[in-house]
Design an enzyme around this catalytic site. Structure first.
Site, PDB file in Angstrom:
ATOM      1  N   ASP A  83       0.857  -1.189   0.000  1.00  0.00           N
ATOM      2  CA  ASP A  83       0.000   0.000   0.000  1.00  0.00           C
ATOM      3  C   ASP A  83       0.901   1.250   0.000  1.00  0.00           C
ATOM      4  O   ASP A  83       1.875   1.319   0.765  1.00  0.00           O
ATOM      5  CB  ASP A  83      -0.861  -0.051   1.276  1.00  0.00           C
ATOM      6  CG  ASP A  83      -1.977   0.978   1.273  1.00  0.00           C
ATOM      7  OD1 ASP A  83      -2.368   1.449   0.192  1.00  0.00           O
ATOM      8  OD2 ASP A  83      -2.482   1.299   2.383  1.00  0.00           O
ATOM      9  N   HIS A  84       0.589   2.218  -0.847  1.00  0.00           N
ATOM     10  CA  HIS A  84       1.318   3.493  -0.900  1.00  0.00           C
ATOM     11  C   HIS A  84       2.844   3.369  -0.926  1.00  0.00           C
ATOM     12  O   HIS A  84       3.537   3.924  -0.071  1.00  0.00           O
ATOM     13  CB  HIS A  84       0.921   4.394   0.283  1.00  0.00           C
ATOM     14  CG  HIS A  84      -0.464   4.922   0.165  1.00  0.00           C
ATOM     15  ND1 HIS A  84      -0.839   5.847  -0.774  1.00  0.00           N
ATOM     16  CD2 HIS A  84      -1.584   4.616   0.859  1.00  0.00           C
ATOM     17  CE1 HIS A  84      -2.124   6.097  -0.658  1.00  0.00           C
ATOM     18  NE2 HIS A  84      -2.612   5.360   0.306  1.00  0.00           N
ATOM     19  N   HIS A 198      -7.638   9.327   4.475  1.00  0.00           N
ATOM     20  CA  HIS A 198      -7.362   8.254   5.435  1.00  0.00           C
ATOM     21  C   HIS A 198      -7.802   8.632   6.835  1.00  0.00           C
ATOM     22  O   HIS A 198      -7.939   9.813   7.152  1.00  0.00           O
ATOM     23  CB  HIS A 198      -5.849   7.959   5.456  1.00  0.00           C
ATOM     24  CG  HIS A 198      -5.340   7.397   4.168  1.00  0.00           C
ATOM     25  ND1 HIS A 198      -4.228   7.899   3.535  1.00  0.00           N
ATOM     26  CD2 HIS A 198      -5.786   6.390   3.386  1.00  0.00           C
ATOM     27  CE1 HIS A 198      -3.998   7.201   2.415  1.00  0.00           C
ATOM     28  NE2 HIS A 198      -4.938   6.293   2.299  1.00  0.00           N
ATOM     29  N   HIS A 232      -9.517   4.769  -2.107  1.00  0.00           N
ATOM     30  CA  HIS A 232      -8.779   4.781  -0.836  1.00  0.00           C
ATOM     31  C   HIS A 232      -9.648   5.446   0.227  1.00  0.00           C
ATOM     32  O   HIS A 232     -10.711   5.991  -0.082  1.00  0.00           O
ATOM     33  CB  HIS A 232      -7.481   5.584  -1.005  1.00  0.00           C
ATOM     34  CG  HIS A 232      -6.378   4.773  -1.609  1.00  0.00           C
ATOM     35  ND1 HIS A 232      -5.236   4.449  -0.919  1.00  0.00           N
ATOM     36  CD2 HIS A 232      -6.265   4.200  -2.831  1.00  0.00           C
ATOM     37  CE1 HIS A 232      -4.458   3.718  -1.711  1.00  0.00           C
ATOM     38  NE2 HIS A 232      -5.056   3.556  -2.867  1.00  0.00           N
ATOM     39  N   SER A 235     -13.025   3.602   4.758  1.00  0.00           N
ATOM     40  CA  SER A 235     -13.672   3.095   5.972  1.00  0.00           C
ATOM     41  C   SER A 235     -14.981   3.831   6.184  1.00  0.00           C
ATOM     42  O   SER A 235     -15.101   5.011   5.848  1.00  0.00           O
ATOM     43  CB  SER A 235     -12.759   3.287   7.192  1.00  0.00           C
ATOM     44  OG  SER A 235     -11.831   2.222   7.260  1.00  0.00           O
TER      45      SER A 235
HETATM   46  P1  13P Z   1      -9.201   4.241   5.840  1.00  0.00           P
HETATM   47  O1  13P Z   1      -8.373   5.044   6.768  1.00  0.00           O
HETATM   48  O2  13P Z   1     -10.470   4.929   5.460  1.00  0.00           O
HETATM   49  O3  13P Z   1      -9.470   2.872   6.354  1.00  0.00           O
HETATM   50  O4  13P Z   1      -8.395   4.063   4.475  1.00  0.00           O
HETATM   51  C1  13P Z   1      -7.325   3.167   4.385  1.00  0.00           C
HETATM   52  C2  13P Z   1      -6.575   3.310   3.122  1.00  0.00           C
HETATM   53  O5  13P Z   1      -7.007   3.949   2.172  1.00  0.00           O
HETATM   54  C3  13P Z   1      -5.244   2.649   3.029  1.00  0.00           C
HETATM   55  O6  13P Z   1      -4.557   2.985   1.871  1.00  0.00           O
END
Ligand code: 13P
Length: 345
Positions: A83-84, A198, A232, A235
């Site tokens: 991720d990233h 995020h 992304h 949540s």
């Molecule tokens: P959240 O913080 O909304 O869970 O997003 C996580 C994310 O995009 C990780 O790359």
């Protein structure tokens, strides 16, 4: 089943109109929670680790945990995704460490906080795509900066996120530029900026189209119907998880996430990968706080890690069902990354 490239899952998801949750991990219990959720719902799996997670858990532990997952759940296709990634070097080291998919986030510079320009983004992403595809590994790119359309600011995920005020233009991916970017870089999936960020504090009330630009997803999908889109910061920050944390001594400010029905709308318009980390963190923390508050005499980590793992599993199951990936695991024919090398054109 061997770990598989992400392209395999996303192509299948596109053919069958569903989305796949990409769930972040830092430790064994989180991997176990995801795998049990996937087993119970017969879901294909994307497990992802940020740079911070790789540092925290160490690549060797992570790799062996993921290989153990593949051995323990032979009927489930599993992707291990970086991720990233902040640079080609990070992505290449992920590939060396067994990741079957990497994200090159060239929307920010190598420092992980300064917005970059288009030419830089194309250059580093293309470099990664060429190196990754030669190994059978899939690549996600990002165009536009993740951040809030309310505050104009990015929120850091494990230290990675734009710093300072961003313009509305920077915060919304342009469909035409997206088409050029995908053509120039040959990425397998594209993360787009639509106002999600995020962390827990995404919106100050239930989001409207002003701050969560789902219409932008529709426009990008219209321009790029064959590209797998990635959301992304997705949540949902459920009220009940906020309440459990606050009931047992936590101090979260009232906040709103991305409603599941908005994600489902995105899935109808080309969203195939949905990143979720914060919801798992909230579930784990709420469960641990509850044990500490109700049974302060306990000190065996299993007494609180078991309920924590269970709480995360329930969140993962709910998302797997809502995104439509449940039930598909056995329909996907496994292909190892070695055999996938010739797939990418
Ligand atoms: P959240 O913080 O909304 O869970 O997003 C996580 C994310 O995009 C990780 O790359």
């Amino acid at each position: 089943m061997p770990l598989v490239p992400m392209r395999l899952l996303l192509d299948h998801a596109a053919e069958n109109n569903y989305g796949v949750a990409a769930l972040n991990v830092n430790n064994m219990e989180q991997i176990q929670a995801i795998m049990e959720a996937a087993q119970e719902t017969e879901s294909p799996v994307i497990v992802q680790a940020s740079r911070g997670a790789r540092k925290y858990s160490q690549d060797n532990y992570l790799r062996h945990l993921m290989l153990a997952a593949a051995e323990l759940y032979p009927s489930l296709p599993i992707v291990m995704h970086q991720d990233h990634g902040n640079s080609p070097a990070t992505c290449k080291s992920a590939i060396e460490n067994g990741f079957t998919s990497v994200m090159m986030d060239g929307s920010l510079g190598e420092d992980g906080k300064t917005p970059s320009d288009y030419a830089y983004n194309v250059k580093v992403t293309k470099e990664v795509t060429e190196a990754a595809h030669a190994q059978g590994v899939s690549v996600e790119g990002e165009l536009g900066c993740l951040g809030s359309l309310v505050t104009g600011e990015g929120e850091k995920e494990d230290g990675h996120g734009a710093e300072g005020k961003l313009t509305r233009d920077q915060l919304l991916t342009d469909p035409e530029e997206a088409a050029q970017f995908v053509e120039a870089t040959n990425v397998d999936a594209l993360a787009v900026a639509i106002g999600t960020s995020h962390g827990a504090y995404k919106f100050t009330s239930k989001p409207t189209g002003e701050v969560l630009a789902m219409d932008r997803i529709e426009a990008i999908h219209k321009r790029l119907p064959n590209c797998h889109l990635v959301m992304h910061g997705s949540s949902s920050v459920p009220q009940e998880l906020q309440d459990i944390i606050n009931k047992y001594g936590g101090k979260l400010r009232q906040t709103w996430g991305v409603p599941v029905e908005e994600i489902q709308r995105g899935i109808k318009h080309g969203v195939r990968k949905i990143n979720v980390d914060t919801d798992s963190r909230l579930a784990i923390t709420g469960a641990i706080r509850k044990v500490f508050a109700e049974s302060p005499e306990k000190f065996d980590p299993r007494d609180y890690l078991k309920p924590a793992r269970e709480a995360m599993k329930e969140v993962c199951k709910a998302r797997m069902i809502a995104f439509g990936q449940a039930g598909w695991a056995s329909k996907i024919k496994p292909v190892s990354i070695d055999k996938y090398k010739s797939y990418y054109k």
